[in-house]
Write a protein that holds these residues in place. Structure first.
Motif, PDB file in Angstrom:
ATOM      1  N   HIS A  28      43.480 100.776  56.592  1.00  0.00           N
ATOM      2  CA  HIS A  28      43.092 102.152  56.632  1.00  0.00           C
ATOM      3  C   HIS A  28      44.282 103.104  57.459  1.00  0.00           C
ATOM      4  N   CYS A  29      44.393 104.304  57.286  1.00  0.00           N
ATOM      5  CA  CYS A  29      45.286 105.227  57.924  1.00  0.00           C
ATOM      6  C   CYS A  29      44.832 105.235  59.402  1.00  0.00           C
ATOM      7  N   PRO A  30      45.676 105.297  60.138  1.00  0.00           N
ATOM      8  CA  PRO A  30      45.149 105.398  61.593  1.00  0.00           C
ATOM      9  C   PRO A  30      44.954 107.005  61.844  1.00  0.00           C
ATOM     10  N   GLU A  31      45.388 107.981  61.200  1.00  0.00           N
ATOM     11  CA  GLU A  31      45.191 109.291  61.411  1.00  0.00           C
ATOM     12  C   GLU A  31      43.852 109.782  60.766  1.00  0.00           C
ATOM     13  N   CYS A  32      43.887 109.672  59.444  1.00  0.00           N
ATOM     14  CA  CYS A  32      42.716 110.265  58.833  1.00  0.00           C
ATOM     15  C   CYS A  32      41.891 109.302  58.347  1.00  0.00           C
ATOM     16  N   ASP A  33      42.059 107.782  58.615  1.00  0.00           N
ATOM     17  CA  ASP A  33      41.114 106.883  58.182  1.00  0.00           C
ATOM     18  C   ASP A  33      41.049 106.696  56.732  1.00  0.00           C
ATOM     19  N   ARG A  34      41.819 107.270  55.961  1.00  0.00           N
ATOM     20  CA  ARG A  34      41.811 107.076  54.706  1.00  0.00           C
ATOM     21  C   ARG A  34      42.274 105.451  53.954  1.00  0.00           C
ATOM     22  N   HIS A  35      41.354 104.998  53.171  1.00  0.00           N
ATOM     23  CA  HIS A  35      41.495 103.497  52.756  1.00  0.00           C
ATOM     24  C   HIS A  35      42.760 103.435  52.032  1.00  0.00           C
ATOM     25  N   LEU A  36      43.725 102.717  52.446  1.00  0.00           N
ATOM     26  CA  LEU A  36      45.099 102.515  51.812  1.00  0.00           C
ATOM     27  C   LEU A  36      45.113 101.292  51.068  1.00  0.00           C
ATOM     28  N   GLY A  37      44.308 100.423  50.986  1.00  0.00           N
ATOM     29  CA  GLY A  37      44.670  99.069  50.399  1.00  0.00           C
ATOM     30  C   GLY A  37      43.615  97.750  51.018  1.00  0.00           C
ATOM     31  N   THR A  38      43.499  96.876  49.973  1.00  0.00           N
ATOM     32  CA  THR A  38      42.913  95.809  50.423  1.00  0.00           C
ATOM     33  C   THR A  38      43.860  94.539  49.962  1.00  0.00           C
ATOM     34  N   TYR A  39      43.599  93.439  50.451  1.00  0.00           N
ATOM     35  CA  TYR A  39      44.452  92.237  49.882  1.00  0.00           C
ATOM     36  C   TYR A  39      43.722  91.114  50.386  1.00  0.00           C
ATOM     37  N   ASN A  40      43.798  89.936  49.562  1.00  0.00           N
ATOM     38  CA  ASN A  40      43.127  88.734  49.739  1.00  0.00           C
ATOM     39  C   ASN A  40      43.740  88.011  50.851  1.00  0.00           C
ATOM     40  N   GLU A  41      43.318  87.605  51.998  1.00  0.00           N
ATOM     41  CA  GLU A  41      44.169  86.988  52.884  1.00  0.00           C
ATOM     42  C   GLU A  41      44.586  85.695  52.614  1.00  0.00           C
ATOM     43  N   HIS A  42      43.918  84.994  51.479  1.00  0.00           N
ATOM     44  CA  HIS A  42      44.338  83.715  51.159  1.00  0.00           C
ATOM     45  C   HIS A  42      45.247  83.584  50.122  1.00  0.00           C
ATOM     46  N   SER A  43      45.727  84.975  49.521  1.00  0.00           N
ATOM     47  CA  SER A  43      46.611  85.087  48.500  1.00  0.00           C
ATOM     48  C   SER A  43      48.246  85.575  48.757  1.00  0.00           C
ATOM     49  N   ARG A  44      48.340  85.447  49.789  1.00  0.00           N
ATOM     50  CA  ARG A  44      49.689  85.858  50.393  1.00  0.00           C
ATOM     51  C   ARG A  44      50.574  84.807  50.267  1.00  0.00           C
TER      52      ARG A  44
END
Ligand SMILES: [Zn+2]
Length: 44
Positions: A28-44
């Motif tokens: 999330h954005c630290p300024e406006c809390d907009r959701h910026l993305g998700t990713y699977n911890e196990h797929s990196r």
């Protein structure tokens, strides 16, 4: 560098707000809390 589409702020990945729930990493954005993305911890 990530540009937030909500507030046009630019942030380093380390400056974003990170939350993990159910193995999914949410960023999330630290300024406006907009959701910026998700990713699977196990797929990196
Ligand atoms: Zn923002």
């Amino acid at each position: 560098m990530v540009t937030c589409p909500g507030c046009d702020g630019e942030f380093e990945a380390a400056d974003l707000e990170h939350h993990e729930r159910g193995g999914i990493h949410h960023v999330h954005c630290p300024e406006c809390d907009r959701h910026l993305g998700t990713y699977n911890e196990h797929s990196r």
